[in-house]
Motif scaffolding. Structure first.
Motif, PDB file in Angstrom:
ATOM      1  N   HIS A 315      43.854 -52.239 -13.379  1.00  0.00           N
ATOM      2  CA  HIS A 315      43.744 -51.184 -14.387  1.00  0.00           C
ATOM      3  C   HIS A 315      45.031 -50.367 -14.441  1.00  0.00           C
ATOM      4  N   ARG A 318      47.718 -52.214 -16.255  1.00  0.00           N
ATOM      5  CA  ARG A 318      47.466 -52.263 -17.695  1.00  0.00           C
ATOM      6  C   ARG A 318      47.744 -50.934 -18.401  1.00  0.00           C
ATOM      7  N   THR A 319      47.569 -49.825 -17.714  1.00  0.00           N
ATOM      8  CA  THR A 319      47.569 -48.523 -18.388  1.00  0.00           C
ATOM      9  C   THR A 319      48.756 -47.638 -18.035  1.00  0.00           C
ATOM     10  N   GLU A 328      50.454 -57.813 -23.555  1.00  0.00           N
ATOM     11  CA  GLU A 328      49.368 -58.795 -23.591  1.00  0.00           C
ATOM     12  C   GLU A 328      49.522 -59.876 -22.534  1.00  0.00           C
ATOM     13  N   ASN A 424      43.760 -59.001 -23.781  1.00  0.00           N
ATOM     14  CA  ASN A 424      43.837 -58.110 -22.620  1.00  0.00           C
ATOM     15  C   ASN A 424      43.215 -58.829 -21.428  1.00  0.00           C
ATOM     16  N   MET A 426      42.155 -60.693 -18.066  1.00  0.00           N
ATOM     17  CA  MET A 426      42.275 -60.587 -16.621  1.00  0.00           C
ATOM     18  C   MET A 426      41.414 -61.678 -16.021  1.00  0.00           C
TER      19      MET A 426
END
Length: 433
Positions: A315, A318-319, A328, A424, A426
């Motif tokens: 997380h 990603r953020t 991506e 997105n 994972m």
């Protein structure tokens, strides 16, 4: 105890007479097990642990990995079930006969029965406490649980006969049935558990003292890693090198694991970059990230502890704008994940803490949605597992397997589980080795 320098077996009397040195070669012994109170360490045991954790001096390892291995070696792993039952049967006769005999002088003949009941209650509580102890090896805890089941059966069989035939007492019957059923219940409940939280048998301060003592006498350990240095100076990098990029990146949640992989040349052998979420190695971190962002086909592999901070690693990638916000790229979560631990049900050193339980309840909603209800319950109970509880060999093997299994994601490799939305992506490795 054998001398690790010449192999001579020195008895306690000989070691004492020679001031803790080998009788033949005069090499000092690092440990004297007879003077150690909590645990017993010998020089050959410590030397073997170092050889095993380093795969015979071929792999670098962290001090904490050695700590985990030593704890596993020192903890007793088994007890004789017949021995426990013999002790129970012997003292079940001796204690009422001896103590009850004295008590009967004051309280009458009923003292024998009262002492017998109290002994059985105490013995059942003792076994139950042992089966719960976090400082005892899982296998030994299961032996205590099996003993609880058998003793519960003995209490029911003998106690019911005595209550109904010998004493003709309904009150005794109730006590016997309750105690016997509780003993069987406690034993069965413990045997049904697949996840046992554990604690170290000795403190990290004790371990550090042993490590210092060993290196004072036997010299520095060749393959042990120092603490990662986060303050290394920026390295001068050739501009021609920065035009190159990597197809793979391994991100660790701790500098210790990143250092371990780099020291063992994982990046060379698997053609990948290795960084930690904390910015290790600092000297090349910014340059490496610039190179990585130029590759649209980059695959990222996350490897982390199984705790709230580690679970949040993907997380964060990603953020966070310092990593891959609005990107991506494909991220593969190698582990550790709660689902991997729950599915394995063996051989993992599971710990628990109130701090971990509180942190789990504060996980971001996006992270919570990627976990099953069972995984959330596991984390919110405070359980966690550290990567350093595994040997360098196993960590490297699992990471290599994860990379190999992700080379063709479109083939539907059964070892990877897709989590998230399209664009997105994972992937999670379902088994940690």
């Amino acid at each position: 105890m054998k001398c690790i320098n010449c192999g001579t077996d020195n008895k306690l009397k000989e070691r004492t007479a020679n001031q803790g040195r080998c009788l033949k070669c005069n090499h000092p012994f690092a440990f004297e097990p007879t003077s150690m109170s909590k645990v017993k360490i010998t020089d050959p045991m410590f030397a073997k642990a170092i050889a095993d954790i380093s795969a015979n001096q071929t792999l670098f390892f962290t001090p904490k990995q050695l700590l985990y291995l030593l704890d596993n070696r020192i903890k007793p792993k088994s007890a004789s079930l017949f021995g426990l039952l013999f002790i129970y049967l012997f003292f079940n006769i001796w204690v009422p006969g001896f103590i009850g005999g004295f008590a009967s002088l004051l309280f009458g003949a009923s003292s024998f029965l009262i002492v017998s009941i109290l002994f059985n209650i105490c013995f059942v509580l003792y076994l139950y406490t042992k089966s719960l102890s976090k400082k005892i090896h899982i296998k030994l805890r299961q032996e205590y649980a099996r003993c609880l089941q058998i003793i519960g059966g003995i209490i029911l069989a003998v106690g019911i006969y005595a209550a109904l035939i010998i004493y003709n007492s309904f009150s005794l019957f109730v006590i016997v049935v309750l105690l016997g059923m509780l003993s069987i219940y406690f034993g069965t409940r413990q045997l049904r558990q697949t996840i046992f939280p554990q604690e170290f048998l000795f403190s990290q301060n004790d371990f550090q003292g042993w490590l210092n003592r060993w290196q004072q006498i036997n010299g520095s350990i060749l393959k042990i890693l120092p603490s990662p240095n986060q303050q290394n100076r920026l390295a001068a990098i050739n501009p021609d090198v920065t035009a190159y990029s990597f197809d793979r990146l391994v991100v660790c949640d701790s500098a210790s694991i990143a250092q371990l992989l780099i020291a063992n040349n994982f990046h060379f052998e698997n053609n990948c970059a290795i960084l930690s979420i904390t910015g290790y190695p600092q000297s090349i971190f910014d340059t490496t990230m610039q190179m990585l962002r130029r590759n649209p086909d980059l695959k990222v592999y996350a490897v982390h502890d199984c705790n709230p901070q580690g679970i949040s690693l993907v997380h964060h990638l990603r953020t966070n704008a310092s990593w891959f916000l609005h990107s991506e790229i494909v991220i593969i979560d190698i582990g550790l994940m709660p689902r991997q631990i729950i599915a394995t049900k063996r051989g993992m050193f599971i710990q628990s803490s109130l701090q971990s339980a509180q942190a789990a309840k504060q996980l971001p909603e996006e992270v919570r949605q990627s976990l099953s209800a069972e995984e959330l319950t596991w984390l919110e109970s405070g359980k966690f597992v550290e990567l350093e509880s595994f040997s360098p060999q196993r960590i490297i093997k699992v990471l290599q397997k994860g990379i190999a299994g992700s080379r063709d994601l479109e083939s539907g490799d059964s070892s990877l589980l897709l989590v998230g939305d399209a664009g997105n992506d994972m992937y999670v490795v379902q088994s940690f080795g």
